[in-house]
Design a protein around this motif. Structure first.
Motif, PDB file in Angstrom:
ATOM      1  N   CYS A  80       4.646  -1.632  12.905  1.00 47.76           N
ATOM      2  CA  CYS A  80       4.919  -3.131  12.573  1.00 47.76           C
ATOM      3  C   CYS A  80       4.239  -3.357  11.056  1.00 47.76           C
ATOM      4  N   HIS A  81       3.059  -2.815  10.634  1.00 50.82           N
ATOM      5  CA  HIS A  81       2.562  -3.179   9.370  1.00 50.82           C
ATOM      6  C   HIS A  81       2.928  -2.322   8.217  1.00 50.82           C
ATOM      7  N   LEU A  82       3.977  -1.425   8.307  1.00 52.43           N
ATOM      8  CA  LEU A  82       4.463  -0.570   7.204  1.00 52.43           C
ATOM      9  C   LEU A  82       6.090  -0.656   7.095  1.00 52.43           C
ATOM     10  N   PRO A  83       6.632  -0.901   6.010  1.00 53.78           N
ATOM     11  CA  PRO A  83       8.197  -0.799   6.099  1.00 53.78           C
ATOM     12  C   PRO A  83       8.727   0.404   6.806  1.00 53.78           C
ATOM     13  N   PRO A  84       9.640   0.584   7.543  1.00 47.44           N
ATOM     14  CA  PRO A  84      10.117   1.668   8.051  1.00 47.44           C
ATOM     15  C   PRO A  84      10.145   2.797   7.351  1.00 47.44           C
ATOM     16  N   VAL A  89       9.872   5.751  -0.191  1.00 48.55           N
ATOM     17  CA  VAL A  89       9.008   5.320  -1.153  1.00 48.55           C
ATOM     18  C   VAL A  89       8.334   3.847  -0.772  1.00 48.55           C
ATOM     19  N   ASN A  90       8.837   2.919  -0.351  1.00 46.79           N
ATOM     20  CA  ASN A  90       8.393   1.495   0.247  1.00 46.79           C
ATOM     21  C   ASN A  90       7.217   1.755   1.110  1.00 46.79           C
ATOM     22  N   HIS A  91       7.554   2.718   2.218  1.00 45.55           N
ATOM     23  CA  HIS A  91       6.700   3.248   3.117  1.00 45.55           C
ATOM     24  C   HIS A  91       5.176   3.500   2.543  1.00 45.55           C
ATOM     25  N   TYR A  92       5.337   4.572   1.844  1.00 37.90           N
ATOM     26  CA  TYR A  92       4.382   5.223   1.439  1.00 37.90           C
ATOM     27  C   TYR A  92       3.586   4.454   0.487  1.00 37.90           C
ATOM     28  N   MET A  93       4.049   3.676  -0.506  1.00 31.40           N
ATOM     29  CA  MET A  93       3.569   2.647  -1.318  1.00 31.40           C
ATOM     30  C   MET A  93       2.791   1.629  -0.670  1.00 31.40           C
ATOM     31  N   ALA A  94       3.398   1.147   0.332  1.00 31.39           N
ATOM     32  CA  ALA A  94       2.749   0.243   1.085  1.00 31.39           C
ATOM     33  C   ALA A  94       1.592   0.790   1.642  1.00 31.39           C
ATOM     34  N   LYS A  95       1.603   1.983   2.321  1.00 31.70           N
ATOM     35  CA  LYS A  95       0.463   2.633   2.824  1.00 31.70           C
ATOM     36  C   LYS A  95      -0.687   2.668   2.031  1.00 31.70           C
ATOM     37  N   ALA A  96      -0.363   3.278   0.806  1.00 34.31           N
ATOM     38  CA  ALA A  96      -1.487   3.619  -0.367  1.00 34.31           C
ATOM     39  C   ALA A  96      -2.141   2.236  -0.641  1.00 34.31           C
ATOM     40  N   SER A  97      -1.224   1.159  -0.684  1.00 31.97           N
ATOM     41  CA  SER A  97      -1.843  -0.072  -1.072  1.00 31.97           C
ATOM     42  C   SER A  97      -2.795  -0.831   0.094  1.00 31.97           C
ATOM     43  N   LEU A  98      -2.293  -0.770   1.075  1.00 29.05           N
ATOM     44  CA  LEU A  98      -3.024  -1.304   2.406  1.00 29.05           C
ATOM     45  C   LEU A  98      -4.288  -0.347   2.645  1.00 29.05           C
ATOM     46  N   GLY A  99      -4.075   0.812   2.498  1.00 28.45           N
ATOM     47  CA  GLY A  99      -5.317   1.833   2.598  1.00 28.45           C
ATOM     48  C   GLY A  99      -6.398   1.682   1.548  1.00 28.45           C
ATOM     49  N   GLU A 132      11.836  -6.011   7.889  1.00 25.35           N
ATOM     50  CA  GLU A 132      12.663  -4.705   8.271  1.00 25.35           C
ATOM     51  C   GLU A 132      12.113  -3.833   9.394  1.00 25.35           C
ATOM     52  N   SER A 133      10.780  -3.798   9.439  1.00 24.29           N
ATOM     53  CA  SER A 133      10.295  -3.183  10.660  1.00 24.29           C
ATOM     54  C   SER A 133      10.683  -3.495  11.920  1.00 24.29           C
ATOM     55  N   CYS A 134      10.472  -5.017  11.981  1.00 23.17           N
ATOM     56  CA  CYS A 134      10.925  -5.689  13.258  1.00 23.17           C
ATOM     57  C   CYS A 134      12.480  -5.391  13.563  1.00 23.17           C
ATOM     58  N   LYS A 135      13.268  -5.457  12.819  1.00 18.49           N
ATOM     59  CA  LYS A 135      14.689  -5.086  12.701  1.00 18.49           C
ATOM     60  C   LYS A 135      14.940  -3.693  13.364  1.00 18.49           C
TER      61      LYS A 135
END
Length: 520
Positions: A80-84, A89-99, A132-135
């Protein structure tokens, strides 16, 4: 002459380079695998809970529909909290930022000072739930037990997502973390869901037909209307002559057919029309197909059950509105006609195959109702390896493989045929009332208002947006492929309303005029 000997042993420098390459490759592989394993470790629910010390986060998550459900499927934090994950790229960038933010907050802040109630509100939640994760998870928007209003709301949202500027979380804030005090927001002003919002524009009565002329039908109790074209009766030559390019055996022999006058819809049934039917009749109940077909001869049917929820996005993401409605079964199309007859007091039905070809030709006897040879327009044949097919004239009247952009188009994309009908050729295949018989033309000579009632599949006519020019000729015949079109349907029993494996099937309606109107 002195003999020379050549050493085949590798030089120390070459050996060193090979060693460095192998060592570097192994080191890189180990580093990559190690890094991947670290990311996997820090993607577990337990690792997320290390930093997210919200006192109720784990308990509310376990009580939510994402965990506490009858399917046995468990949705994890990162789902839910990360892009699919397919958006790498978006997935790991979001993970790094939130982490980074989580670790920094864990080291420098006291969780007791956080305003957890405020952070759980929609204003903050939308920042941490990618739509996008919900969809990605909810390709099937209509699970078992969903209400009729919810179905309509989801379809309306899909069609108007950009205009509404809403995310899934806007209505489903408690889906991932259960909140007993949360009240689901209700979308209002949705056609078919809240028809009071359309008060003043709803039609009170159906259109009265006083003469055999074009008319615009209006469906009582709705704001939906559509144009019907008066098609004079007459005699024509049905089928293709032997010299017609790309003709098939089931198109011959040519025969004379006489038809009574009828009305035909200017365009294929649109999503706007079909979703009006859907909103008025949708039901989890199922009326056996044989009963629906039997009801077509009985205009006094009291109740008409409508389609069950489709699987996924029936419009394929191309849009609803004036695009042709697609993916419904022949049974669903027949049920639509039955509903329309009940609402308007007229006799609506699918066209017979003879009526369809007669209307498509528009008084012509050539392969198309416009000038040009199939040989010039088609991509089939040896010479197409060297010379491009012509597209002028055909692209003006037909949505086919050359100009469709691989999807259906709205009626305004083409010009009408001589009778005023649009998209008779191309765009989507259209159901007919006839059963398909490849030998049908050999079994009768001159006929009046013929219809074939025996066969396993249904006749479909007109070709579609993926068709070659050879397959959108006025005489070209095809049929439904019921089992193949349902192959990947996950439901048991499989749907009698929607096809899962065909995107290019639709229909248009005809209306039988009263005898008094025909006499005039």
């Amino acid at each position: 002459m002195r003999n020379r000997s050549y050493s085949h042993t590798q030089s120390p420098k070459k050996k060193r380079n090979i060693f460095i390459f192998v060592a570097g490759f192994l080191t890189g592989t180990i580093a990559f695998v190690s890094l991947y394993q670290v990311t996997v470790y820090f993607s577990t629910d337990e690792s997320c809970m290390m930093c997210h010390v919200h006192p109720h986060v784990e308990g509310s998550w376990k009580l939510s529909k994402h965990v506490n459900n009858s399917s046995g499927t468990k949705v994890h934090c990162v789902d839910c909290h990360l892009p699919p994950k397919n958006q790498t790229v978006n997935h790991y960038m979001a993970k790094a930022s939130l982490g980074f933010k989580d670790v920094w907050s864990f080291l420098t802040k006291d969780s007791a000072d956080f305003g957890w109630d405020t952070k759980s509100e929609l204003e903050h939640a939308v920042k941490y739930i990618p739509n996008e994760s919900c969809k990605e998870c909810h390709t099937n928007l209509f699970p078992a037990g969903v209400t009729d209003d919810a179905i309509t709301a989801h379809l309306y949202y899909e069609e108007n997502e950009k205009k509404l500027d809403l995310q899934c979380i806007s209505c489903h804030l408690d889906a991932g973390h259960y909140n007993p005090n949360y009240v689901h927001g209700k979308m209002t002003g949705i056609p078919g869901l809240n028809e009071n919002a359309n008060a003043g524009v709803l039609f009170d009565t159906a259109t009265e037909i006083t003469a055999f002329a074009d008319y615009t039908e209006q469906i009582p109790g709705t704001s939906t209307s559509f144009k019907m074209i008066a098609i004079p009766g007459g005699t024509f030559r049905m089928g293709s002559p032997e010299k017609e390019p790309f003709r098939r055996e089931d198109e011959s022999p040519v025969r004379e057919v006489t038809l009574s006058p009828f009305f035909m819809a200017e365009v294929e049934a649109t999503w706007a029309q079909y979703m009006t039917f859907y909103a008025n009749t949708m039901s989890e109940g199922r009326t056996p197909p044989e009963q629906v077909y039997a009801n077509n001869s009985n205009p006094n049917v009291d109740a008409i059950s409508g389609p069950t929820p489709p699987f996924g996005f029936p419009d394929q993401g191309w849009g609803f509105g004036e695009r042709p409605a697609i993916t419904m079964t022949h049974y669903a199309a027949e049920t639509f006609c039955q509903w329309l007859s009940k609402k308007t007091g007229k006799k609506y039905r699918l066209p017979t195959e003879a009526e369809w070809e007669y209307a498509a030709r528009g008084g012509t006897e050539t392969p198309y109702f416009f000038s040009g040879s199939p040989k010039d327009f088609s991509d089939q044949g040896f010479w197409r390896k060297f010379f491009d097919a012509k597209t002028d004239s055909i692209s003006t009247y037909v949505i086919y493989a050359k100009n469709s952009q691989n999807k259906t188009q709205t009626p305004d994309a083409v010009k009408p045929n001589p009778l005023g009908l649009k998209n008779m050729l191309g765009n989507v295949m259209e159901y007919c009332a006839d059963r398909y018989d490849p030998q049908a033309y050999t079994k009768g000579g001159a006929e009046a208002n013929p219809i074939v009632t025996e066969g396993e599949e249904w006749v479909v006519r007109g070709g579609n947006y993926t068709s070659d020019a050879a397959d959108v000729r006025a005489a070209a015949r095809d049929c439904s492929h019921h089992e193949a079109w349902l192959k990947t349907d996950p439901q048991q029993p499989k749907s009698i309303w929607w096809y899962s494996d065909i995107r290019s099937i639709g229909f248009r309606v005809v209306c039988e005029p009263d005898e008094s109107i025909q006499a005039k």
